[in-house]
Enzyme design. Structure first.
Site, PDB file in Angstrom:
ATOM      1  N   ASP A   8       0.868  -1.180   0.000  1.00 35.74           N
ATOM      2  CA  ASP A   8       0.000   0.000   0.000  1.00 35.74           C
ATOM      3  C   ASP A   8       0.910   1.236   0.000  1.00 35.74           C
ATOM      4  O   ASP A   8       2.144   1.112  -0.148  1.00 35.74           O
ATOM      5  CB  ASP A   8      -0.994  -0.034   1.179  1.00 35.74           C
ATOM      6  CG  ASP A   8      -0.335   0.245   2.526  1.00 35.74           C
ATOM      7  OD1 ASP A   8       0.921   0.304   2.601  1.00 35.74           O
ATOM      8  OD2 ASP A   8      -1.069   0.404   3.519  1.00 35.74           O
ATOM      9  N   HIS A   9       0.323   2.397   0.199  1.00 39.55           N
ATOM     10  CA  HIS A   9       1.121   3.638   0.180  1.00 39.55           C
ATOM     11  C   HIS A   9       2.181   3.637   1.284  1.00 39.55           C
ATOM     12  O   HIS A   9       3.272   4.157   1.100  1.00 39.55           O
ATOM     13  CB  HIS A   9       0.197   4.857   0.318  1.00 39.55           C
ATOM     14  CG  HIS A   9      -0.703   4.788   1.500  1.00 39.55           C
ATOM     15  ND1 HIS A   9      -1.787   3.924   1.545  1.00 39.55           N
ATOM     16  CD2 HIS A   9      -0.691   5.436   2.695  1.00 39.55           C
ATOM     17  CE1 HIS A   9      -2.398   4.059   2.708  1.00 39.55           C
ATOM     18  NE2 HIS A   9      -1.747   4.971   3.430  1.00 39.55           N
ATOM     19  N   CYS A  65       3.323  -3.104   4.018  1.00 38.73           N
ATOM     20  CA  CYS A  65       2.501  -1.934   4.352  1.00 38.73           C
ATOM     21  C   CYS A  65       3.240  -1.181   5.458  1.00 38.73           C
ATOM     22  O   CYS A  65       4.445  -1.401   5.657  1.00 38.73           O
ATOM     23  CB  CYS A  65       1.068  -2.316   4.710  1.00 38.73           C
ATOM     24  SG  CYS A  65       0.824  -3.272   6.212  1.00 38.73           S
ATOM     25  N   THR A  67       2.988  -1.265   8.828  1.00 36.47           N
ATOM     26  CA  THR A  67       3.430  -2.189   9.882  1.00 36.47           C
ATOM     27  C   THR A  67       3.695  -3.599   9.359  1.00 36.47           C
ATOM     28  O   THR A  67       4.340  -4.402  10.042  1.00 36.47           O
ATOM     29  CB  THR A  67       2.335  -2.324  10.956  1.00 36.47           C
ATOM     30  OG1 THR A  67       1.137  -2.803  10.310  1.00 36.47           O
ATOM     31  CG2 THR A  67       2.057  -1.007  11.652  1.00 36.47           C
ATOM     32  N   GLY A  68       3.128  -3.932   8.219  1.00 36.56           N
ATOM     33  CA  GLY A  68       3.173  -5.306   7.701  1.00 36.56           C
ATOM     34  C   GLY A  68       2.005  -6.136   8.228  1.00 36.56           C
ATOM     35  O   GLY A  68       1.749  -7.239   7.742  1.00 36.56           O
ATOM     36  N   GLY A  70      -1.529  -5.378   8.521  1.00 40.42           N
ATOM     37  CA  GLY A  70      -2.775  -5.422   7.746  1.00 40.42           C
ATOM     38  C   GLY A  70      -2.635  -6.242   6.477  1.00 40.42           C
ATOM     39  O   GLY A  70      -3.483  -7.090   6.164  1.00 40.42           O
ATOM     40  N   HIS A  98      10.442 -23.947   9.058  1.00 32.55           N
ATOM     41  CA  HIS A  98       9.422 -24.642   9.850  1.00 32.55           C
ATOM     42  C   HIS A  98       7.996 -24.450   9.332  1.00 32.55           C
ATOM     43  O   HIS A  98       7.164 -25.331   9.508  1.00 32.55           O
ATOM     44  CB  HIS A  98       9.479 -24.169  11.316  1.00 32.55           C
ATOM     45  CG  HIS A  98      10.676 -24.707  12.046  1.00 32.55           C
ATOM     46  ND1 HIS A  98      10.821 -24.598  13.402  1.00 32.55           N
ATOM     47  CD2 HIS A  98      11.770 -25.365  11.593  1.00 32.55           C
ATOM     48  CE1 HIS A  98      11.977 -25.168  13.768  1.00 32.55           C
ATOM     49  NE2 HIS A  98      12.565 -25.623  12.688  1.00 32.55           N
ATOM     50  N   ASN A  99       7.714 -23.284   8.763  1.00 38.44           N
ATOM     51  CA  ASN A  99       6.323 -22.982   8.384  1.00 38.44           C
ATOM     52  C   ASN A  99       6.072 -23.013   6.878  1.00 38.44           C
ATOM     53  O   ASN A  99       4.941 -22.852   6.443  1.00 38.44           O
ATOM     54  CB  ASN A  99       5.890 -21.613   8.924  1.00 38.44           C
ATOM     55  CG  ASN A  99       6.277 -21.398  10.371  1.00 38.44           C
ATOM     56  OD1 ASN A  99       7.086 -20.517  10.689  1.00 38.44           O
ATOM     57  ND2 ASN A  99       5.761 -22.210  11.269  1.00 38.44           N
ATOM     58  N   ARG A 109       7.356   0.992   8.191  1.00 35.35           N
ATOM     59  CA  ARG A 109       7.489   1.956   9.286  1.00 35.35           C
ATOM     60  C   ARG A 109       8.067   1.304  10.534  1.00 35.35           C
ATOM     61  O   ARG A 109       8.130   1.921  11.599  1.00 35.35           O
ATOM     62  CB  ARG A 109       6.118   2.580   9.595  1.00 35.35           C
ATOM     63  CG  ARG A 109       5.571   3.391   8.426  1.00 35.35           C
ATOM     64  CD  ARG A 109       4.146   3.847   8.659  1.00 35.35           C
ATOM     65  NE  ARG A 109       3.623   4.522   7.471  1.00 35.35           N
ATOM     66  CZ  ARG A 109       2.324   4.641   7.187  1.00 35.35           C
ATOM     67  NH1 ARG A 109       1.416   4.141   8.014  1.00 35.35           N
ATOM     68  NH2 ARG A 109       1.927   5.249   6.090  1.00 35.35           N
ATOM     69  N   ARG A 132       9.085 -33.444  10.388  1.00 37.07           N
ATOM     70  CA  ARG A 132       8.017 -33.224  11.369  1.00 37.07           C
ATOM     71  C   ARG A 132       7.239 -31.931  11.108  1.00 37.07           C
ATOM     72  O   ARG A 132       6.081 -31.800  11.481  1.00 37.07           O
ATOM     73  CB  ARG A 132       8.569 -33.240  12.799  1.00 37.07           C
ATOM     74  CG  ARG A 132       9.491 -32.097  13.154  1.00 37.07           C
ATOM     75  CD  ARG A 132      10.062 -32.274  14.554  1.00 37.07           C
ATOM     76  NE  ARG A 132      10.728 -31.086  15.047  1.00 37.07           N
ATOM     77  CZ  ARG A 132      11.946 -30.703  14.702  1.00 37.07           C
ATOM     78  NH1 ARG A 132      12.642 -31.425  13.834  1.00 37.07           N
ATOM     79  NH2 ARG A 132      12.487 -29.603  15.205  1.00 37.07           N
ATOM     80  N   HIS A 133       7.901 -30.987  10.443  1.00 36.47           N
ATOM     81  CA  HIS A 133       7.232 -29.710  10.153  1.00 36.47           C
ATOM     82  C   HIS A 133       6.176 -29.852   9.059  1.00 36.47           C
ATOM     83  O   HIS A 133       5.223 -29.089   9.014  1.00 36.47           O
ATOM     84  CB  HIS A 133       8.262 -28.649   9.788  1.00 36.47           C
ATOM     85  CG  HIS A 133       9.268 -28.444  10.874  1.00 36.47           C
ATOM     86  ND1 HIS A 133       8.909 -27.927  12.100  1.00 36.47           N
ATOM     87  CD2 HIS A 133      10.589 -28.752  10.941  1.00 36.47           C
ATOM     88  CE1 HIS A 133       9.987 -27.902  12.883  1.00 36.47           C
ATOM     89  NE2 HIS A 133      11.003 -28.397  12.196  1.00 36.47           N
ATOM     90  N   ARG A 136       2.901 -30.580  10.615  1.00 36.06           N
ATOM     91  CA  ARG A 136       2.333 -29.407  11.293  1.00 36.06           C
ATOM     92  C   ARG A 136       1.760 -28.411  10.283  1.00 36.06           C
ATOM     93  O   ARG A 136       0.679 -27.848  10.507  1.00 36.06           O
ATOM     94  CB  ARG A 136       3.407 -28.739  12.157  1.00 36.06           C
ATOM     95  CG  ARG A 136       3.802 -29.630  13.320  1.00 36.06           C
ATOM     96  CD  ARG A 136       5.060 -29.192  14.012  1.00 36.06           C
ATOM     97  NE  ARG A 136       5.439 -30.154  15.026  1.00 36.06           N
ATOM     98  CZ  ARG A 136       6.621 -30.176  15.616  1.00 36.06           C
ATOM     99  NH1 ARG A 136       7.547 -29.288  15.296  1.00 36.06           N
ATOM    100  NH2 ARG A 136       6.892 -31.090  16.524  1.00 36.06           N
TER     101      ARG A 136
HETATM  102  C1  RB5 Z   1      -1.818   2.843   6.364  1.00 32.98           C
HETATM  103  O1  RB5 Z   1      -1.789   4.071   6.975  1.00 32.98           O
HETATM  104  C2  RB5 Z   1      -1.511   1.744   7.386  1.00 32.98           C
HETATM  105  O2  RB5 Z   1      -2.629   1.524   8.183  1.00 32.98           O
HETATM  106  C3  RB5 Z   1      -1.105   0.462   6.668  1.00 32.98           C
HETATM  107  O3  RB5 Z   1       0.004   0.703   5.876  1.00 32.98           O
HETATM  108  C4  RB5 Z   1      -0.729  -0.704   7.551  1.00 32.98           C
HETATM  109  O4  RB5 Z   1       0.189  -0.360   8.518  1.00 32.98           O
HETATM  110  C5  RB5 Z   1      -1.857  -1.491   8.071  1.00 32.98           C
HETATM  111  O5  RB5 Z   1      -1.722  -2.522   8.750  1.00 32.98           O
END
Ligand code: RB5
Length: 151
Positions: A8-9, A65, A67-68, A70, A98-99, A109, A132-133, A136
């Site tokens: 996303d942005h 995104c 935080t990664g 969403g 493992h996954n 961010r 074993r993985h 799972r």
């Molecule tokens: C966008 O502002 C922000 O919410 C998105 O990039 C992300 O962090 C969502 O999980």
């Protein structure tokens, strides 16, 4: 290896850095956007990248995104996806070993671009251990199958 990128942005800047890095290493990159810093909705791009993996247009996917969080949640809603949000190289390696994560999520961010590229390199070059993985991971996918049948 073909790698699909989506963001996303909030993740755009890091997506561009990762794209250039992968292309320099001769990976085949599919970029499903977003293509600028105008505000968009991360589920649209998480879904698009995840579906490219499921359709086998790409072997693996990387989504970014702010935080990664969403975009990883969105990607994980697509059946067959195991998207791992990683903030260090250890997590990246373990998510493969493992996954058997077929997608990686990063937070622009949260981590710097140097660390992000190290995470990407570790994640791409690490293989699933199986054994074993395998059992799972199959159990995870079984949860998905049983939930869908109940609907
Ligand atoms: C966008 O502002 C922000 O919410 C998105 O990039 C992300 O962090 C969502 O999980």
């Amino acid at each position: 290896m073909k790698i699909v990128l989506g963001c996303d942005h909030g993740g755009y800047e890091l997506k561009e850095i990762i794209k250039e890095h992968l292309m320099k290493k001769d990976y085949y990159v599919i970029d499903v956007g977003t293509y600028n810093i105008e505000s968009v909705d991360y589920p649209d791009f998480g879904k698009e990248a995840a579906e490219a993996v499921i359709r086998k247009e790409a072997d693996r996917g990387i989504v970014i995104c702010g935080t990664g969080i969403g975009i990883s949640i969105a990607a994980n809603k697509v059946k067959g996806i195991r998207c791992a949000l990683c903030t260090d190289e250890y997590m990246a390696k373990m998510s493969r070993m493992h996954n058997n994560a077929n997608m990686l999520a990063l937070g622009n961010r949260v981590i710097g671009s140097g660390l992000a590229l190290n995470i990407v390199d570790s994640w791409i070059s690490t293989e699933f251990e199986g054994g074993r993985h395998e059992n799972r991971v199959n159990k995870i996918m079984e949860i998905e199958r049983s939930r869908k049948e109940e609907e």
